[in-house]
Each structure stands twice: as C-alpha cells, then as structure tokens.
Motif scaffolding. Sequence first.
Motif, PDB file in Angstrom:
ATOM      1  N   ALA A  83       0.833  -1.198   0.000  1.00 38.66           N
ATOM      2  CA  ALA A  83       0.000   0.000   0.000  1.00 38.66           C
ATOM      3  C   ALA A  83       0.872   1.254   0.000  1.00 38.66           C
ATOM      4  CB  ALA A  83      -0.928   0.009   1.217  1.00 38.66           C
ATOM      5  N   ALA A  84       2.054   1.146   0.583  1.00 38.70           N
ATOM      6  CA  ALA A  84       2.976   2.280   0.679  1.00 38.70           C
ATOM      7  C   ALA A  84       3.962   2.332  -0.472  1.00 38.70           C
ATOM      8  CB  ALA A  84       3.745   2.211   2.005  1.00 38.70           C
ATOM      9  N   HIS A  85       4.494   1.169  -0.890  1.00 37.55           N
ATOM     10  CA  HIS A  85       5.595   1.171  -1.861  1.00 37.55           C
ATOM     11  C   HIS A  85       5.627  -0.106  -2.692  1.00 37.55           C
ATOM     12  CE1 HIS A  85       7.169  -1.253   1.412  1.00 37.55           C
ATOM     13  NE2 HIS A  85       7.091  -0.205   2.215  1.00 37.55           N
ATOM     14  N   PRO A  86       4.619  -0.339  -3.528  1.00 46.05           N
ATOM     15  CA  PRO A  86       4.669  -1.524  -4.393  1.00 46.05           C
ATOM     16  C   PRO A  86       5.871  -1.443  -5.321  1.00 46.05           C
ATOM     17  CG  PRO A  86       2.995   0.002  -5.173  1.00 46.05           C
ATOM     18  CD  PRO A  86       3.473   0.532  -3.856  1.00 46.05           C
ATOM     19  N   MET A  87       6.555  -2.544  -5.494  1.00 41.72           N
ATOM     20  CA  MET A  87       7.786  -2.514  -6.296  1.00 41.72           C
ATOM     21  C   MET A  87       7.865  -3.724  -7.203  1.00 41.72           C
ATOM     22  SD  MET A  87      10.573  -3.228  -3.227  1.00 41.72           S
ATOM     23  CE  MET A  87       9.979  -1.820  -2.273  1.00 41.72           C
ATOM     24  N   VAL A  88       8.577  -3.569  -8.299  1.00 45.09           N
ATOM     25  CA  VAL A  88       8.815  -4.706  -9.174  1.00 45.09           C
ATOM     26  C   VAL A  88       9.684  -5.714  -8.414  1.00 45.09           C
ATOM     27  CG1 VAL A  88       8.527  -3.464 -11.344  1.00 45.09           C
ATOM     28  CG2 VAL A  88      10.760  -3.468 -10.236  1.00 45.09           C
ATOM     29  N   PRO A  89       9.569  -7.011  -8.737  1.00 38.74           N
ATOM     30  CA  PRO A  89      10.155  -8.048  -7.865  1.00 38.74           C
ATOM     31  C   PRO A  89      11.597  -8.428  -8.169  1.00 38.74           C
ATOM     32  CG  PRO A  89       8.850  -9.076  -9.574  1.00 38.74           C
ATOM     33  CD  PRO A  89       8.717  -7.588  -9.792  1.00 38.74           C
ATOM     34  N   PHE A  90      12.354  -7.545  -8.813  1.00 36.48           N
ATOM     35  CA  PHE A  90      13.653  -7.959  -9.343  1.00 36.48           C
ATOM     36  C   PHE A  90      14.775  -8.009  -8.313  1.00 36.48           C
ATOM     37  CE2 PHE A  90      11.589  -5.770 -13.089  1.00 36.48           C
ATOM     38  CZ  PHE A  90      11.043  -6.946 -13.571  1.00 36.48           C
ATOM     39  N   LEU A  91      14.521  -7.541  -7.099  1.00 36.48           N
ATOM     40  CA  LEU A  91      15.500  -7.681  -6.026  1.00 36.48           C
ATOM     41  C   LEU A  91      14.970  -8.556  -4.890  1.00 36.48           C
ATOM     42  CD1 LEU A  91      16.935  -4.041  -5.809  1.00 36.48           C
ATOM     43  CD2 LEU A  91      18.058  -6.060  -6.759  1.00 36.48           C
ATOM     44  N   GLY A  92      13.772  -9.068  -5.044  1.00 37.62           N
ATOM     45  CA  GLY A  92      13.194  -9.947  -4.036  1.00 37.62           C
ATOM     46  C   GLY A  92      12.990  -9.280  -2.694  1.00 37.62           C
ATOM     47  N   GLN A  93      12.606  -7.976  -2.715  1.00 38.17           N
ATOM     48  CA  GLN A  93      12.530  -7.236  -1.452  1.00 38.17           C
ATOM     49  C   GLN A  93      11.133  -6.759  -1.073  1.00 38.17           C
ATOM     50  OE1 GLN A  93      15.035  -6.415   1.028  1.00 38.17           O
ATOM     51  NE2 GLN A  93      15.746  -8.263  -0.030  1.00 38.17           N
ATOM     52  N   GLY A  94      10.129  -7.048  -1.892  1.00 46.30           N
ATOM     53  CA  GLY A  94       8.781  -6.591  -1.557  1.00 46.30           C
ATOM     54  C   GLY A  94       8.295  -7.115  -0.226  1.00 46.30           C
ATOM     55  N   GLY A  95       8.413  -8.429  -0.018  1.00 38.69           N
ATOM     56  CA  GLY A  95       7.987  -9.024   1.247  1.00 38.69           C
ATOM     57  C   GLY A  95       8.834  -8.565   2.418  1.00 38.69           C
ATOM     58  N   CYS A  96      10.139  -8.448   2.200  1.00 35.11           N
ATOM     59  CA  CYS A  96      11.040  -8.014   3.277  1.00 35.11           C
ATOM     60  C   CYS A  96      10.754  -6.577   3.701  1.00 35.11           C
ATOM     61  CB  CYS A  96      12.494  -8.167   2.843  1.00 35.11           C
ATOM     62  SG  CYS A  96      13.049  -9.881   2.739  1.00 35.11           S
ATOM     63  N   MET A  97      10.434  -5.699   2.735  1.00 36.29           N
ATOM     64  CA  MET A  97      10.097  -4.321   3.084  1.00 36.29           C
ATOM     65  C   MET A  97       8.809  -4.270   3.904  1.00 36.29           C
ATOM     66  SD  MET A  97      12.502  -2.309   2.067  1.00 36.29           S
ATOM     67  CE  MET A  97      13.586  -3.706   2.458  1.00 36.29           C
ATOM     68  N   MET A 136      15.736   1.043  -6.941  1.00 46.53           N
ATOM     69  CA  MET A 136      16.766   0.054  -7.250  1.00 46.53           C
ATOM     70  C   MET A 136      16.161  -1.172  -7.950  1.00 46.53           C
ATOM     71  SD  MET A 136      19.070   0.101  -3.747  1.00 46.53           S
ATOM     72  CE  MET A 136      19.929  -1.425  -4.174  1.00 46.53           C
ATOM     73  N   SER A 137      14.980  -1.587  -7.498  1.00 45.87           N
ATOM     74  CA  SER A 137      14.320  -2.745  -8.089  1.00 45.87           C
ATOM     75  C   SER A 137      13.962  -2.479  -9.548  1.00 45.87           C
ATOM     76  CB  SER A 137      13.052  -3.091  -7.296  1.00 45.87           C
ATOM     77  OG  SER A 137      13.369  -3.438  -5.968  1.00 45.87           O
ATOM     78  N   TYR A 138      13.483  -1.273  -9.827  1.00 48.20           N
ATOM     79  CA  TYR A 138      13.124  -0.929 -11.202  1.00 48.20           C
ATOM     80  C   TYR A 138      14.360  -0.904 -12.099  1.00 48.20           C
ATOM     81  CZ  TYR A 138      10.822   1.377 -15.105  1.00 48.20           C
ATOM     82  OH  TYR A 138      10.318   1.660 -16.355  1.00 48.20           O
ATOM     83  N   ARG A 139      15.463  -0.340 -11.581  1.00 55.77           N
ATOM     84  CA  ARG A 139      16.704  -0.308 -12.375  1.00 55.77           C
ATOM     85  C   ARG A 139      17.251  -1.715 -12.594  1.00 55.77           C
ATOM     86  NH1 ARG A 139      17.961   4.392  -9.123  1.00 55.77           N
ATOM     87  NH2 ARG A 139      19.320   3.115  -7.795  1.00 55.77           N
ATOM     88  N   GLN A 140      17.056  -2.596 -11.606  1.00 52.97           N
ATOM     89  CA  GLN A 140      17.514  -3.975 -11.766  1.00 52.97           C
ATOM     90  C   GLN A 140      16.782  -4.658 -12.916  1.00 52.97           C
ATOM     91  OE1 GLN A 140      20.061  -5.274  -9.919  1.00 52.97           O
ATOM     92  NE2 GLN A 140      20.027  -7.097 -11.233  1.00 52.97           N
ATOM     93  N   GLY A 141      15.510  -4.299 -13.100  1.00 50.46           N
ATOM     94  CA  GLY A 141      14.762  -4.849 -14.218  1.00 50.46           C
ATOM     95  C   GLY A 141      15.385  -4.485 -15.551  1.00 50.46           C
ATOM     96  N   LYS A 142      15.781  -3.244 -15.698  1.00 49.27           N
ATOM     97  CA  LYS A 142      16.452  -2.812 -16.925  1.00 49.27           C
ATOM     98  C   LYS A 142      17.783  -3.549 -17.100  1.00 49.27           C
ATOM     99  CE  LYS A 142      14.434   1.832 -17.174  1.00 49.27           C
ATOM    100  NZ  LYS A 142      13.820   1.636 -18.505  1.00 49.27           N
ATOM    101  N   PHE A 143      18.490  -3.727 -16.007  1.00 49.63           N
ATOM    102  CA  PHE A 143      19.781  -4.417 -16.015  1.00 49.63           C
ATOM    103  C   PHE A 143      19.616  -5.882 -16.443  1.00 49.63           C
ATOM    104  CE2 PHE A 143      23.483  -6.298 -13.644  1.00 49.63           C
ATOM    105  CZ  PHE A 143      24.488  -5.540 -14.232  1.00 49.63           C
ATOM    106  N   ASN A 144      18.532  -6.509 -15.971  1.00 45.41           N
ATOM    107  CA  ASN A 144      18.292  -7.918 -16.280  1.00 45.41           C
ATOM    108  C   ASN A 144      17.854  -8.148 -17.714  1.00 45.41           C
ATOM    109  OD1 ASN A 144      18.850  -8.559 -13.634  1.00 45.41           O
ATOM    110  ND2 ASN A 144      16.749  -9.028 -13.057  1.00 45.41           N
TER     111      ASN A 144
END
Length: 381
Positions: free
Chosen positions: A276-290, A330-338
Amino acid sequence: MNDFSSHIAIIGAGIAGLTLGNSLKSQGLKTIIFEKSSDVSEYSAGISISNNGLIPLDQLGLIEEVKKNSFSPENVIFKQNNKSFFKISAPVFSMSRQKLVQILYKKYKELGGKILFDHQLRNINASEGQISFTNSQSYRVRHIAACDGIKSIIREQYFTRSGDPQYSGYSAWRGIGKSNSKNVEFHLGKNSHIVSYPINDDGDTSFVGIIKTETFEEESWKKEGSFEELVREFSSYDESIFSILNTSSKPYKWGIYVRPPLKALITKKVTLLGDAAHPMVPFLGQGGCMAIEDAYAFGLLCGHKGDDFPSIQKLYQKLRIGRTNKIQKMSYRQGKFNHLNNPLLVSIRNTVIKNTNIIANRLKYMHHYDTHIETLSVIEN
C-alpha cells in the motif's frame, strides 16, 4: 457503530498485516485485523527472505518456525544461454508464501489477536478513526494501518496525488514444481529472465519467468495460463529449464504493476505499510522483506510511544520512506539491467557482474539493515 477505540485496526491479512499484528501484540497492544476474504490465504508462490527480513521475524519469536518450513539455498547462480558465468553464496531462506502467512497467522492467534473475515473495505474517516465495510458494519478505532496492497482503497482515498497503479512493462509467469536443485538460478535472456529456487526440503521449487512486453496483463495472481503459451513466450531458452513445471498444475500469468514513490506515508489517523505504501517490481526480491520491516518498525514504535501517534507516525516516516523509496527505485533499475537486448550491452553487463562487486554491494545495502536497531535508534534520538 462498533466501538474498538482502544484497538489499532489493520486493513488486510497479508504478510504486512499479519506481521504488524504480531509486532503490536508482542508490545501488549490491542489489535483487530479486517480481511476481505473468508480466510487467510496466499496463492501458490515462493518468497525469498533475506537477513533484513529474518531479523524482525527473529525478534517476534518466529525464526525457528520459518527456518523449519523453508530452504537455505547453497548459491545464487547466474546463467546465460544455460551456461553459468557467475556464482555467489545465497544469503536467503526461500519458502512458500502460503506457509509464511500460515506461520504469521498462527502466532497472531496464539497472542490473542482478533481478526474479522469477510470485511471488504468501503471507506474510512481518517480524522475520526472510523471504518465502514460493504457488509454494512462500521467501527471506531484508535488508529488505522493500511496493509491493503497495491490496490489500496485507503491510499486512493487519502493519498490522491499518488496516482493509479500503472503497468510496469513487465509480465510474469509463476508456478511451483519439483526439482533436485539446491540453488537459486537466474537465467538471463533477451528482454526476459527466469528465476527458480527450492522452497522446502521436499524438492518443491518456485519458478518465475519475467518478460518485457507492452501487452498489458491484468494484475491478478490467480489468472491461469498454459504451459504451451509459457514456452512460446520464452522460446529462446533451453527447454530443459521448464522441466520444473512438468510436475506442476497450470502456471499463472500476471501483469506487474507499480505506483510512483510517495512523499508521505502518513496522514491523520492513517499509516501506510507494505505494498500500500511502496509496491515494487520483484527484481530484487525485497517486496515481502520491506513489508516485514515496515510492520515490525511500526509495532515497536507504538510499543515505546504509547498514545502519541503523531510522534509515532513522524518517526515511522523518518525511518522508512527513504529506504523503501530507494529500494523501489533500485528494483526498477535492476529490471532494466536484467532485460538487456543488445548483445554488446549483454556482454558488458555479464563482465561487470563477474569482475566487480556490484552484486555484493547491492546485497550488502539491502540485507545488512537491522530494523530493530534502527528503530530503537530513532526512538532514543
């Protein structure tokens, strides 16, 4: 109107909501969770929990149960054209999301936590701490914690400048199958990547394939696809990669949606947590941890600051917004990197991964964060 004015209300019984319920109950606070579904559930998918997520779970007395129901991969292996080109030790525990939610729910109930199912939120009055639901029930509460995900009704109602969920340009496939793998495997390809990892000691293995595409897919974790369609979309990969799914039911396909970073996570008697606060693309595997970090920090702040919610919210925002916004980016940039396409850029990327500390440095920033210590620090200062 039902009077729960001594309770902190939590909207949503996902990872964020149930972790928050445990965090608040561990501080001796009264809570009530409102869940729109008729039961606590998570669709079949894997989740990796790095050290920054494990620390709060340890503080909540859940670490042994999590480790017992998860898998500790040996390495993270990066592959191109099915050939390994880089390996690093795997600093995570991987498990079923469903199992994690069950563990959180069981502990919450053991602590005496209250939860009401079949409560679909209609709207709230953030000034008065009033909540109404589509089943005609309404409640007055002490504070409202919005853990209702990327489609948060509360965010839409009170953070109107944050915009609607937007398609990220990525679609994903997921499934749970069987394998003998002991590692996290990243297969990098043209405008796509595939990641797989074991989620328990029984050989159950999570498979996720991400593809960059302008074709919009709905944001739904329960839309079934077909194995044949999945293989077509990832036709550039060696078919042996898909053997994991030969033992699974139908794979699922969904669009990955995002919302822009917020400038505030708080307003009146409302605090946003998790997606609800910060949905993120899953490319760093940090959504659940956040979500786990958010929930533990907010609960600890409430335990130390009592009824002073303006102070609690100010400290929560100070503690969380910079970190979550940064990892969201960072997660969004990782997507571009991948998902590079140009062969020269792919070669440069793989060389950078092999010969620099880029992966280790990113992991250090994310994984070495201690929410317990950081929260106590802002309380004491």
